[in-house]
Design a protein around this motif. Structure first.
Motif, PDB file in Angstrom:
ATOM      1  N   VAL A  63      69.058  26.690   6.219  1.00  0.00           N
ATOM      2  CA  VAL A  63      69.508  26.306   4.882  1.00  0.00           C
ATOM      3  C   VAL A  63      70.621  25.269   4.978  1.00  0.00           C
ATOM      4  CG1 VAL A  63      70.731  27.148   2.834  1.00  0.00           C
ATOM      5  CG2 VAL A  63      68.771  28.409   3.697  1.00  0.00           C
ATOM      6  N   GLN A  64      71.560  25.481   5.875  1.00  0.00           N
ATOM      7  CA  GLN A  64      72.669  24.541   6.017  1.00  0.00           C
ATOM      8  C   GLN A  64      72.178  23.151   6.423  1.00  0.00           C
ATOM      9  OE1 GLN A  64      75.143  26.500   8.892  1.00  0.00           O
ATOM     10  NE2 GLN A  64      76.035  27.920   7.394  1.00  0.00           N
ATOM     11  N   HIS A  65      71.314  23.085   7.422  1.00  0.00           N
ATOM     12  CA  HIS A  65      70.801  21.794   7.888  1.00  0.00           C
ATOM     13  C   HIS A  65      69.973  21.100   6.802  1.00  0.00           C
ATOM     14  CE1 HIS A  65      72.171  21.931  12.010  1.00  0.00           C
ATOM     15  NE2 HIS A  65      71.696  23.161  12.153  1.00  0.00           N
ATOM     16  N   LEU A  66      69.108  21.879   6.142  1.00  0.00           N
ATOM     17  CA  LEU A  66      68.242  21.280   5.125  1.00  0.00           C
ATOM     18  C   LEU A  66      69.036  20.838   3.894  1.00  0.00           C
ATOM     19  CD1 LEU A  66      65.193  23.670   5.517  1.00  0.00           C
ATOM     20  CD2 LEU A  66      65.278  21.251   6.146  1.00  0.00           C
ATOM     21  N   GLU A  67      70.092  21.566   3.547  1.00  0.00           N
ATOM     22  CA  GLU A  67      70.935  21.141   2.428  1.00  0.00           C
ATOM     23  C   GLU A  67      71.636  19.825   2.755  1.00  0.00           C
ATOM     24  OE1 GLU A  67      73.449  24.540   1.704  1.00  0.00           O
ATOM     25  OE2 GLU A  67      72.172  25.239   0.060  1.00  0.00           O
ATOM     26  N   LYS A  68      72.113  19.682   4.014  1.00  0.00           N
ATOM     27  CA  LYS A  68      72.741  18.425   4.421  1.00  0.00           C
ATOM     28  C   LYS A  68      71.745  17.274   4.346  1.00  0.00           C
ATOM     29  CE  LYS A  68      76.093  20.432   7.616  1.00  0.00           C
ATOM     30  NZ  LYS A  68      76.451  20.598   9.042  1.00  0.00           N
ATOM     31  N   ALA A  69      70.538  17.508   4.862  1.00  0.00           N
ATOM     32  CA  ALA A  69      69.514  16.457   4.840  1.00  0.00           C
ATOM     33  C   ALA A  69      69.132  16.105   3.412  1.00  0.00           C
ATOM     34  CB  ALA A  69      68.281  16.911   5.621  1.00  0.00           C
ATOM     35  N   SER A  70      69.028  17.102   2.542  1.00  0.00           N
ATOM     36  CA  SER A  70      68.657  16.871   1.151  1.00  0.00           C
ATOM     37  C   SER A  70      69.739  16.086   0.410  1.00  0.00           C
ATOM     38  CB  SER A  70      68.403  18.213   0.452  1.00  0.00           C
ATOM     39  OG  SER A  70      68.076  18.034  -0.892  1.00  0.00           O
ATOM     40  N   ALA A  71      70.994  16.339   0.761  1.00  0.00           N
ATOM     41  CA  ALA A  71      72.092  15.629   0.102  1.00  0.00           C
ATOM     42  C   ALA A  71      72.136  14.156   0.512  1.00  0.00           C
ATOM     43  CB  ALA A  71      73.419  16.308   0.427  1.00  0.00           C
ATOM     44  N   LEU A  72      71.652  13.836   1.696  1.00  0.00           N
ATOM     45  CA  LEU A  72      71.733  12.466   2.205  1.00  0.00           C
ATOM     46  C   LEU A  72      70.513  11.603   1.877  1.00  0.00           C
ATOM     47  CD1 LEU A  72      73.246  13.196   5.731  1.00  0.00           C
ATOM     48  CD2 LEU A  72      74.417  12.221   3.744  1.00  0.00           C
ATOM     49  N   VAL A  73      69.429  12.212   1.429  1.00  0.00           N
ATOM     50  CA  VAL A  73      68.194  11.463   1.175  1.00  0.00           C
ATOM     51  C   VAL A  73      67.971  11.343  -0.332  1.00  0.00           C
ATOM     52  CG1 VAL A  73      66.593  13.424   1.144  1.00  0.00           C
ATOM     53  CG2 VAL A  73      65.813  11.228   1.998  1.00  0.00           C
ATOM     54  N   ALA A  74      67.264  10.303  -0.722  1.00  0.00           N
ATOM     55  CA  ALA A  74      66.898  10.166  -2.137  1.00  0.00           C
ATOM     56  C   ALA A  74      65.887  11.259  -2.471  1.00  0.00           C
ATOM     57  CB  ALA A  74      66.301   8.783  -2.389  1.00  0.00           C
ATOM     58  N   ARG A  75      66.198  12.074  -3.456  1.00  0.00           N
ATOM     59  CA  ARG A  75      65.377  13.247  -3.753  1.00  0.00           C
ATOM     60  C   ARG A  75      64.000  12.910  -4.307  1.00  0.00           C
ATOM     61  NH1 ARG A  75      68.353  18.419  -4.877  1.00  0.00           N
ATOM     62  NH2 ARG A  75      70.273  18.205  -3.690  1.00  0.00           N
ATOM     63  N   ASN A  76      63.823  11.757  -4.894  1.00  0.00           N
ATOM     64  CA  ASN A  76      62.540  11.409  -5.502  1.00  0.00           C
ATOM     65  C   ASN A  76      61.578  10.754  -4.525  1.00  0.00           C
ATOM     66  OD1 ASN A  76      63.253  12.455  -7.960  1.00  0.00           O
ATOM     67  ND2 ASN A  76      64.071  10.526  -8.736  1.00  0.00           N
ATOM     68  N   THR A  77      61.956  10.644  -3.254  1.00  0.00           N
ATOM     69  CA  THR A  77      61.051  10.085  -2.262  1.00  0.00           C
ATOM     70  C   THR A  77      60.162  11.180  -1.696  1.00  0.00           C
ATOM     71  OG1 THR A  77      62.621  10.443  -0.467  1.00  0.00           O
ATOM     72  CG2 THR A  77      62.737   8.314  -1.621  1.00  0.00           C
ATOM     73  N   ARG A  78      59.142  10.764  -0.978  1.00  0.00           N
ATOM     74  CA  ARG A  78      58.233  11.720  -0.349  1.00  0.00           C
ATOM     75  C   ARG A  78      58.985  12.577   0.666  1.00  0.00           C
ATOM     76  NH1 ARG A  78      55.530  11.071   4.258  1.00  0.00           N
ATOM     77  NH2 ARG A  78      53.916  12.579   4.672  1.00  0.00           N
ATOM     78  N   LEU A  79      59.832  11.949   1.494  1.00  0.00           N
ATOM     79  CA  LEU A  79      60.615  12.690   2.483  1.00  0.00           C
ATOM     80  C   LEU A  79      61.602  13.629   1.800  1.00  0.00           C
ATOM     81  CD1 LEU A  79      61.448  13.226   5.422  1.00  0.00           C
ATOM     82  CD2 LEU A  79      63.043  11.305   5.217  1.00  0.00           C
ATOM     83  N   GLY A  80      62.214  13.183   0.708  1.00  0.00           N
ATOM     84  CA  GLY A  80      63.134  14.048  -0.028  1.00  0.00           C
ATOM     85  C   GLY A  80      62.430  15.282  -0.561  1.00  0.00           C
TER      86      GLY A  80
END
Length: 172
Positions: free
Chosen positions: A28-45
């Motif tokens: 959860v901690q790692h994924l929250e960090k990654a989610s905060a740094l990426v544009a949420r509306n992209t495929r990767l987000g």
């Protein structure tokens, strides 16, 4: 690739790795960090957030998982929104009660001492208190009860093979 993208990729991979190893809070901690740094509306987000939903559920944070699924239902990437709707359906399904006899109790191994050579696998020291194993001898079979009658199957099979071979030879 910018350093921020590299950080997103490394946090995302670390989150997936932690999740697959059963370390859900760390995931959860790692994924929250990654989610905060990426544009949420992209495929990767969206992909990162779907993983985050499953990590929330595994870490027993169901409310966060449901709330994130509700947001992801409106994600611009169709595959992400479809997965979010499916996950939300699963998360909101009623929990079934399981009978106690269906569950397997796992013993707590935390109480075992770490340095006890007798409890570790692969230890060079052999315990002197091992019980001797006696070989199991099967009971003898009473041959008078064994059916030894000829059921004539062999003869029928041999005759059928002979007729087939004779028919093949004759037709040549």
């Amino acid at each position: 690739m910018t350093s921020e993208q590299a950080i997103v990729k490394s946090e995302y991979q670390a989150g997936k790795f932690a999740f697959e190893r059963g370390k859900y809070r760390e995931a959860v901690q790692h994924l929250e960090k990654a989610s905060a740094l990426v544009a949420r509306n992209t495929r990767l987000g969206g992909e990162i957030q779907i993983w985050l939903v499953t990590a929330y559920e595994a870490a027993e944070q169901r409310q966060e998982a449901v709330a994130l699924c509700e947001q992801l239902k409106r994600h611009p990437h169709s595959e992400t929104s479809k997965q979010a709707r499916r996950l939300l359906y699963i998360l909101q399904a009623p929990q079934l009660k399981r009978p106690q006899e269906w569950l397997t109790q796992i013993p707590d191994l935390g109480a075992l001492p770490d340095n006890d050579s007798q409890t570790r696998l692969g230890s060079d020291k052999v315990s002197k208190k091992r019980p001797s194993q006696t070989p199991v001898i099967p009971e003898p079979i009473d041959l008078s009860k064994v059916n030894t009658k000829d059921n004539r199957f062999i003869w029928v099979a041999l005759i059928a093979i002979a007729l087939t071979l004779a028919g093949l030879i004759w037709s040549i």
